[in-house]
Design a protein around this motif. Structure first.
Motif, PDB file in Angstrom:
ATOM      1  N   LEU A 131      -3.288 -85.388 -63.386  1.00 48.05           N
ATOM      2  CA  LEU A 131      -2.685 -85.470 -62.063  1.00 48.05           C
ATOM      3  C   LEU A 131      -3.671 -85.822 -60.951  1.00 48.05           C
ATOM      4  O   LEU A 131      -3.404 -86.701 -60.127  1.00 48.05           O
ATOM      5  CB  LEU A 131      -1.994 -84.142 -61.728  1.00 48.05           C
ATOM      6  CG  LEU A 131      -0.648 -83.890 -62.412  1.00 48.05           C
ATOM      7  CD1 LEU A 131      -0.240 -82.418 -62.263  1.00 48.05           C
ATOM      8  CD2 LEU A 131       0.424 -84.799 -61.819  1.00 48.05           C
ATOM      9  N   ASP A 132      -4.795 -85.126 -60.902  1.00 53.36           N
ATOM     10  CA  ASP A 132      -5.651 -85.243 -59.721  1.00 53.36           C
ATOM     11  C   ASP A 132      -6.221 -86.638 -59.542  1.00 53.36           C
ATOM     12  O   ASP A 132      -6.469 -87.062 -58.397  1.00 53.36           O
ATOM     13  CB  ASP A 132      -6.774 -84.211 -59.774  1.00 53.36           C
ATOM     14  CG  ASP A 132      -7.429 -84.025 -58.414  1.00 53.36           C
ATOM     15  OD1 ASP A 132      -6.683 -83.909 -57.411  1.00 53.36           O
ATOM     16  OD2 ASP A 132      -8.675 -84.016 -58.343  1.00 53.36           O
ATOM     17  N   ALA A 133      -6.406 -87.362 -60.613  1.00 53.15           N
ATOM     18  CA  ALA A 133      -6.911 -88.735 -60.486  1.00 53.15           C
ATOM     19  C   ALA A 133      -5.917 -89.638 -59.778  1.00 53.15           C
ATOM     20  O   ALA A 133      -6.267 -90.720 -59.310  1.00 53.15           O
ATOM     21  CB  ALA A 133      -7.239 -89.303 -61.870  1.00 53.15           C
ATOM     22  N   HIS A 134      -4.681 -89.202 -59.684  1.00 49.93           N
ATOM     23  CA  HIS A 134      -3.620 -89.995 -59.047  1.00 49.93           C
ATOM     24  C   HIS A 134      -3.046 -89.272 -57.823  1.00 49.93           C
ATOM     25  O   HIS A 134      -1.896 -89.480 -57.453  1.00 49.93           O
ATOM     26  CB  HIS A 134      -2.504 -90.263 -60.065  1.00 49.93           C
ATOM     27  CG  HIS A 134      -2.970 -90.972 -61.296  1.00 49.93           C
ATOM     28  ND1 HIS A 134      -3.090 -92.352 -61.376  1.00 49.93           N
ATOM     29  CD2 HIS A 134      -3.377 -90.487 -62.507  1.00 49.93           C
ATOM     30  CE1 HIS A 134      -3.524 -92.686 -62.580  1.00 49.93           C
ATOM     31  NE2 HIS A 134      -3.708 -91.583 -63.278  1.00 49.93           N
ATOM     32  N   LYS A 135      -3.881 -88.439 -57.204  1.00 50.25           N
ATOM     33  CA  LYS A 135      -3.400 -87.619 -56.095  1.00 50.25           C
ATOM     34  C   LYS A 135      -2.739 -88.447 -55.003  1.00 50.25           C
ATOM     35  O   LYS A 135      -1.670 -88.094 -54.491  1.00 50.25           O
ATOM     36  CB  LYS A 135      -4.555 -86.808 -55.497  1.00 50.25           C
ATOM     37  CG  LYS A 135      -4.126 -85.956 -54.314  1.00 50.25           C
ATOM     38  CD  LYS A 135      -5.307 -85.333 -53.587  1.00 50.25           C
ATOM     39  CE  LYS A 135      -4.841 -84.649 -52.317  1.00 50.25           C
ATOM     40  NZ  LYS A 135      -5.970 -84.171 -51.495  1.00 50.25           N
ATOM     41  N   ASP A 136      -3.348 -89.556 -54.607  1.00 47.51           N
ATOM     42  CA  ASP A 136      -2.802 -90.354 -53.503  1.00 47.51           C
ATOM     43  C   ASP A 136      -1.418 -90.899 -53.845  1.00 47.51           C
ATOM     44  O   ASP A 136      -0.524 -90.928 -52.990  1.00 47.51           O
ATOM     45  CB  ASP A 136      -3.742 -91.496 -53.150  1.00 47.51           C
ATOM     46  CG  ASP A 136      -5.036 -91.014 -52.497  1.00 47.51           C
ATOM     47  OD1 ASP A 136      -5.060 -89.850 -52.040  1.00 47.51           O
ATOM     48  OD2 ASP A 136      -6.019 -91.782 -52.462  1.00 47.51           O
TER      49      ASP A 136
END
Length: 313
Positions: free
Chosen positions: A133-138
């Motif tokens: 998830l966090d790698a795609h936060k934006d």
């Protein structure tokens, strides 16, 4: 069609031995229970309400948040609860067990699951696990869509954020009701925007949205994508005082396909839970026999006979 239903129901009735007269106290006439506003529990509450009413009882269903609902059961303000999700609500169950006076009547559903999931745009971005998830936060706008405030699942999400698990420390939990959450996910789906949200089965969302349940959340939601069972709880004093009503609840069990259909009638067709229940029962009369075996009306008449007459109206 009515003739066919009546023929099936008559056959079921003939196959059930005449029950003993009910010995429920007069205080059992009103059955008090609650639901947190979730459609799955509304659906099963609706089935129970229709059948209780046909048996001569008066269902009194309160809409209470999960924590308040457990307090109401513990304090004797309600008699039973059809929605004890385990393991998600384990701490509430432990509290009730420690307090005493509450017993489990039956595991009313198996095969349920409950964890975070993404819509198709989220899966297309490569998110298959909590750790992705966090790698795609934006792309997700740093938001995780939850359900109503106070729900145990929301607490699990907030615990992940507070602990910065999976790098989610700077993400935001958006709390809202089930319908508001799904409406937002639907809008994002139409716009091609990734969403991460609480998802579960049974629920017609699994038909309406291309859902990918995320792996990796076992520590917070349990194994097998938050695999769950649902249990019926009741006050021990009520069970002793109302053995006929309690017997009915011990036999009232559901399955995932049934609940998906019931929930679809509510969410997609706009039926009230009791309307959906009446329609489903008329379409599936063969389910009544096992539910009502040995159960009477409040006045002591054969329960299946009374329900047969109610369905035929």
């Amino acid at each position: 069609m009515r003739h066919v239903r009546m023929t099936i129901l008559a056959a079921l009735l003939a196959g059930v031995a005449a029950p003993a007269f009910a010995n429920d106290a007069a205080s059992c006439a009103t059955v008090r229970y609650s639901g947190p506003g979730w459609t799955d529990i509304a659906a099963t509450n609706g089935i129970a309400a229709v059948l209780f009413e046909a048996l001569g009882y008066t269902p009194d269903i309160a809409t209470l948040s999960v924590p308040v609902g457990y307090e109401a059961l513990k304090n004797g303000q309600t008699d039973m609860f059809l929605g004890n999700w385990l393991p998600a609500q384990q701490k509430f169950r432990e509290d009730l067990d420690a307090n005493g006076g509450i017993e489990e009547l039956v595991q009313n559903l198996s095969g349920a699951k409950f964890t975070l999931a993404v819509n198709k745009p989220g899966a297309d971005a490569g998110v298959m696990d909590f750790a992705d998830l966090d790698a795609h936060k934006d792309a997700f706008d740093g938001k995780i869509y939850g359900i109503e405030p106070g729900a145990p699942a929301n607490q699990s999400i907030q615990a992940m954020i507070d602990a910065d698990e999976f790098g989610l420390g700077d993400w935001t939990l958006v709390e809202s009701g089930e319908q508001a959450m799904l409406a937002q996910v639907g809008r994002n789906e139409t716009a091609g925007t990734p969403s991460v949200f609480l998802a579960w089965a049974p629920h017609p969302m699994n038909e309406a949205i291309d859902i990918t349940y995320l792996s990796g959340g076992d520590a917070y939601f349990g194994p097998d994508f938050g695999g769950a069972t649902i249990h019926t709880l009741a006050r021990s004093e009520w069970v002793e005082t109302c053995p006929n009503a309690a017997k009915f609840l011990r036999q009232l069990v559901f399955d995932v396909p049934m609940e998906n259909i019931l929930m679809g009638k509510i969410l997609n067709d706009g039926l009230a839970p009791t309307e959906a229940a009446v329609e489903w029962i008329a379409e599936n009369p063969e389910r009544l026999g096992p539910w009502l075996e040995g159960v009477t009306t409040l006045s002591g008449e054969p329960g299946l006979d009374a329900v047969m007459a109610a369905v035929a109206e």
